[in-house]
Design a protein around this motif. Structure first.
Motif, PDB file in Angstrom:
ATOM      1  N   GLU A   1       1.794  -3.911  -6.358  1.00 31.56           N
ATOM      2  CA  GLU A   1       2.732  -2.899  -5.870  1.00 31.56           C
ATOM      3  C   GLU A   1       3.178  -3.239  -4.442  1.00 31.56           C
ATOM      4  OE1 GLU A   1       5.195  -0.039  -6.467  1.00 31.56           O
ATOM      5  OE2 GLU A   1       3.637  -0.323  -7.982  1.00 31.56           O
ATOM      6  N   GLY A   2       4.486  -3.118  -4.187  1.00 32.58           N
ATOM      7  CA  GLY A   2       4.993  -3.343  -2.848  1.00 32.58           C
ATOM      8  C   GLY A   2       5.339  -4.789  -2.537  1.00 32.58           C
ATOM      9  N   THR A   3       5.158  -5.688  -3.519  1.00 29.53           N
ATOM     10  CA  THR A   3       5.463  -7.095  -3.298  1.00 29.53           C
ATOM     11  C   THR A   3       6.950  -7.373  -3.459  1.00 29.53           C
ATOM     12  OG1 THR A   3       3.302  -7.648  -4.197  1.00 29.53           O
ATOM     13  CG2 THR A   3       4.867  -9.453  -3.981  1.00 29.53           C
TER      14      THR A   3
ATOM     15  N   THR B   1      10.919  -5.696  -5.375  1.00 26.26           N
ATOM     16  CA  THR B   1      11.644  -4.598  -6.003  1.00 26.26           C
ATOM     17  C   THR B   1      12.118  -5.026  -7.389  1.00 26.26           C
ATOM     18  OG1 THR B   1      13.789  -5.333  -5.146  1.00 26.26           O
ATOM     19  CG2 THR B   1      12.496  -3.834  -3.754  1.00 26.26           C
TER      20      THR B   1
ATOM     21  N   CYS C   1       9.885  -7.895  -0.868  1.00 23.55           N
ATOM     22  CA  CYS C   1       9.933  -6.884   0.189  1.00 23.55           C
ATOM     23  C   CYS C   1       9.621  -7.550   1.525  1.00 23.55           C
ATOM     24  CB  CYS C   1       8.915  -5.782  -0.084  1.00 23.55           C
ATOM     25  SG  CYS C   1       9.228  -4.887  -1.608  1.00 23.55           S
TER      26      CYS C   1
ATOM     27  N   THR D   1      10.715  -7.292   6.113  1.00 23.06           N
ATOM     28  CA  THR D   1      11.097  -6.429   7.222  1.00 23.06           C
ATOM     29  C   THR D   1      12.149  -7.145   8.064  1.00 23.06           C
ATOM     30  OG1 THR D   1       9.072  -7.202   8.311  1.00 23.06           O
ATOM     31  CG2 THR D   1       9.043  -4.973   7.471  1.00 23.06           C
TER      32      THR D   1
ATOM     33  N   GLN E   1       5.280  -7.127   5.508  1.00 21.46           N
ATOM     34  CA  GLN E   1       5.423  -6.003   6.440  1.00 21.46           C
ATOM     35  C   GLN E   1       4.952  -6.421   7.827  1.00 21.46           C
ATOM     36  OE1 GLN E   1       7.054  -3.426   5.006  1.00 21.46           O
ATOM     37  NE2 GLN E   1       7.006  -4.890   3.310  1.00 21.46           N
TER      38      GLN E   1
ATOM     39  N   PRO F   1      12.270  -1.764   6.732  1.00 19.12           N
ATOM     40  CA  PRO F   1      12.112  -2.425   5.433  1.00 19.12           C
ATOM     41  C   PRO F   1      13.391  -3.181   5.074  1.00 19.12           C
ATOM     42  CG  PRO F   1      11.446  -0.119   5.314  1.00 19.12           C
ATOM     43  CD  PRO F   1      12.116  -0.308   6.649  1.00 19.12           C
TER      44      PRO F   1
END
Ligand code: ZN
Length: 145
Positions: free
Chosen positions: A14-16, A18, A29, A31, A43, A57
């Motif tokens: 999760e969060g790697t 989209t 993902c 920044t 991040q 983000p």
């Protein structure tokens, strides 16, 4: 995103990356610094370029070129890849260099500078019947850039 059969595609981590609802390309993902525009994979809290805090983000470019690679010749335990296969790093079009698994590129065909694009690879089904996917890079389809 809803896959065939009404199940969802969910990321392996999760969060790697989209998974756009509109069918657009998946994106890692990252920044971005609102002051100097520096872009980072993952991040970050502080910009390395201008020391600003509070980065935003940012969905990274889904395309880039092979930065470097090596060939895995011994099968790692639990790997879904079949040795020999290439792994390496991709320089994304918006700057960051990210670790990459390559798919559908034979070991003898991979080259530094080869245009590649991100894709999602089905890994397994989870307990809810969702399709768990990981990201990988394949040869870019429109290589005329
Ligand atoms: Zn900055």
């Amino acid at each position: 995103m809803v896959a065939a059969g009404g199940t969802q595609r969910v990321p392996l981590r999760e969060g790697t990356f989209t998974i756009p609802e509109d069918g657009g390309p998946p994106r890692l993902c990252g920044t971005r610094c609102p002051s100097c525009g520096a872009t980072y994979a993952g991040q970050r809290v502080i910009c390395l370029g201008c020391a600003r805090r509070g980065l935003e983000p940012h969905a990274l470019s889904p395309s880039g070129t092979v930065w470097t690679f090596t060939i895995v010749r011994q099968q790692p335990p639990g790997s879904i890849m079949k040795a020999p296969y290439p792994i390496g790093q991709v320089a994304l079009d918006d700057g960051p260099i990210v670790a990459a698994a390559f798919i559908d590129i034979a070991p003898e065909d991979v080259r530094i500078g080869m245009p590649v694009e991100m894709t999602l690879v089905p890994i397994r089904k989870d307990d809810n019947g969702n399709e768990v996917v990981a990201h990988a890079f394949r040869r870019r389809k429109e290589a005329a850039r």
